[in-house]
Design a protein around this motif. Structure first.
Motif, PDB file in Angstrom:
ATOM      1  N   CYS A 240      18.055 -50.487  11.142  1.00  0.00           N
ATOM      2  CA  CYS A 240      18.152 -49.469  10.117  1.00  0.00           C
ATOM      3  C   CYS A 240      19.567 -49.621   9.619  1.00  0.00           C
ATOM      4  CB  CYS A 240      18.192 -48.085  10.816  1.00  0.00           C
ATOM      5  SG  CYS A 240      16.281 -47.651  11.386  1.00  0.00           S
ATOM      6  N   ALA A 241      20.597 -49.791   9.949  1.00  0.00           N
ATOM      7  CA  ALA A 241      21.930 -49.812   9.288  1.00  0.00           C
ATOM      8  C   ALA A 241      21.724 -51.354   8.406  1.00  0.00           C
ATOM      9  CB  ALA A 241      22.865 -50.289  10.426  1.00  0.00           C
ATOM     10  N   ALA A 242      21.209 -52.169   9.021  1.00  0.00           N
ATOM     11  CA  ALA A 242      21.233 -53.440   8.134  1.00  0.00           C
ATOM     12  C   ALA A 242      20.219 -53.286   6.918  1.00  0.00           C
ATOM     13  CB  ALA A 242      20.411 -54.661   8.860  1.00  0.00           C
ATOM     14  N   LEU A 243      19.268 -52.434   6.931  1.00  0.00           N
ATOM     15  CA  LEU A 243      18.436 -51.933   5.784  1.00  0.00           C
ATOM     16  C   LEU A 243      19.114 -51.192   4.761  1.00  0.00           C
ATOM     17  CD1 LEU A 243      15.154 -51.351   7.436  1.00  0.00           C
ATOM     18  CD2 LEU A 243      15.261 -53.149   5.919  1.00  0.00           C
ATOM     19  N   ALA A 244      20.015 -50.232   5.469  1.00  0.00           N
ATOM     20  CA  ALA A 244      20.663 -49.138   4.532  1.00  0.00           C
ATOM     21  C   ALA A 244      21.944 -50.087   3.881  1.00  0.00           C
ATOM     22  CB  ALA A 244      21.392 -48.182   5.448  1.00  0.00           C
ATOM     23  N   SER A 245      22.666 -50.881   4.540  1.00  0.00           N
ATOM     24  CA  SER A 245      23.424 -51.869   3.968  1.00  0.00           C
ATOM     25  C   SER A 245      23.045 -52.743   2.816  1.00  0.00           C
ATOM     26  CB  SER A 245      24.239 -52.648   4.905  1.00  0.00           C
ATOM     27  OG  SER A 245      25.006 -53.419   4.447  1.00  0.00           O
ATOM     28  N   ALA A 246      21.894 -53.313   3.110  1.00  0.00           N
ATOM     29  CA  ALA A 246      21.195 -54.085   2.155  1.00  0.00           C
ATOM     30  C   ALA A 246      21.003 -53.226   0.865  1.00  0.00           C
ATOM     31  CB  ALA A 246      19.966 -54.441   2.546  1.00  0.00           C
TER      32      ALA A 246
END
Length: 376
Positions: A240-246
């Motif tokens: 989820c953190a990776a998606l938000a960062s993207a």
């Protein structure tokens, strides 16, 4: 009064403005009349004149696919939507169907092959359709087929082609894992002309590694994805953190809808994702997460009959594929997590069907039944 046209000797009548009547006739002819060449011709003529045909669960065979391919390749074909879901087409049937799809006369835009027991070799044929210079397909549903990683690798050869015009691709529960997701990402990255706007990867064991790869795709300004479905994909806070960062790093991202239901994000990552909805630079408008709520208790006997019929068919066929029901049917069944032993997501496996039928029997025979026998 509507005029009727057709061949009175064959008992087939058609109302130009009543497609449902036509489809009933088409299904009947397909199932019962394919051994006769004259009836094949009549069937082809009917198919050519229609824009949308639904033959879901109609027991289609290789011969059926040959007739459909002939109709698709006819220069007079008007067919743009075709639903062949829940038919065991076999490799030979899929191959014949794909021959029609590659015809220069084919105008098909939407194809549903949900639950057709497709395998790796069928993906080779479908990839050849997507990469064909005559390809017209905009929407493809291959959900609930055991494509697995090898099948995804073959299918993605089609997604890499500049001739591929797909805008919607549904791959819900096709049994691929991390590697399969990486094939998809690599294919879309390598094809700058990709038009894909909706990608459904629900119910595939992708985990955080695969989601990080998807996040890299979302960072690409050329990515046109607007709707990404990742329900039941074993995603944790890292994914989820990776998606938000993207999404933060790419204000030009076109993503408007993201479904993360039935995953395991941490509270901080939930907040980070929801904060994106407030960011005026971010186009994300709909974010779904958490578990599905329970519905009201009670039963409708009119709803349990098709449930029981579906259960019997699956027991006879020995299939692992679940029975899928929509929101309307779920409301009629009044399904809750207590009867299923877990959250309800629209799919009923054999043991769950048995549990529901037993539950319905006990409720229906009890003195305090919630619904009358005729209630919808």
């Amino acid at each position: 009064m509507k005029s009727e046209v057709g061949d009175p000797q064959m008992g087939i009548k058609r109302r130009p403005n009543d497609e449902l009547d036509d489809l009933t006739q088409v299904t009947s002819a397909l199932l019962n009349c394919l051994s006769d060449n004259t009836l094949k011709k009549i069937l082809k003529d009917i198919l050519v004149s229609l824009q949308s045909v639904v033959l879901n669960g109609s027991g289609l065979t290789e011969k059926s696919c040959a007739v459909l391919a002939s109709a698709l390749s006819s220069e007079n074909s008007a067919l743009t939507e075709l639903d062949l879901s829940n038919n065991y087409l076999k490799d030979s049937g899929v191959k014949k169907l794909c021959e029609g799809l590659k015809s220069e006369n084919c105008k098909l835009l939407k194809l549903k092959l949900f639950g057709c027991s497709l395998k790796e070799e069928d993906c080779v044929e479908l990839a050849s359709v997507l990469s064909s210079e005559n390809s017209t397909l905009r929407e493809l549903d291959l959900s609930q087929n055991e494509l697995k990683n090898p099948g995804m690798k073959k299918l993605c050869e089609g997604l890499k082609s500049p001739n591929c015009k797909l805008e919607i691709l549904r791959l819900e529960e096709v049994y691929f894992r991390v590697e399969g997701c990486i094939y998809i990402v690599e294919a879309l990255k390598s094809n700058p002309s990709s038009q894909l706007k909706e990608l459904n990867l629900n119910h595939n064991e992708q985990r955080d590694i695969a989601v990080k790869e998807l996040s890299e795709l979302l960072k690409d300004p050329r990515c046109k994805l607007e709707n990404l479905q990742l329900r039941y994909c074993d995603i944790t806070d890292k994914g989820c953190a990776a998606l938000a960062s993207a999404l933060k790093s790419n204000p030009s991202s076109q993503l408007r809808e993201l479904n993360l239901k039935n995953n395991q994000p941490g509270e901080s990552d939930k907040k980070e994702l929801y904060d994106l909805l407030k960011d005026p630079r971010c186009k994300l408008k709909k974010l779904e997460r958490g578990r599905l709520g329970q519905t009201r208790r009670g039963w409708s006997s009119r709803a349990v009959v098709p449930l029981l019929a579906g259960l019997m068919l699956r027991l006879r066929a020995g299939t692992r594929l679940p029975l899928v029901i929509g929101r309307k049917e779920a409301s009629r069944l009044a399904v809750d997590g207590g009867a299923l032993g877990g959250p309800f997501d629209g799919r009923l496996f054999t043991d769950q069907c048995v549990a529901l039928v037993r539950c319905w029997s006990s409720v229906a025979s009890g003195p305090n039944r919630s619904h009358s026998a005729g209630e919808v």
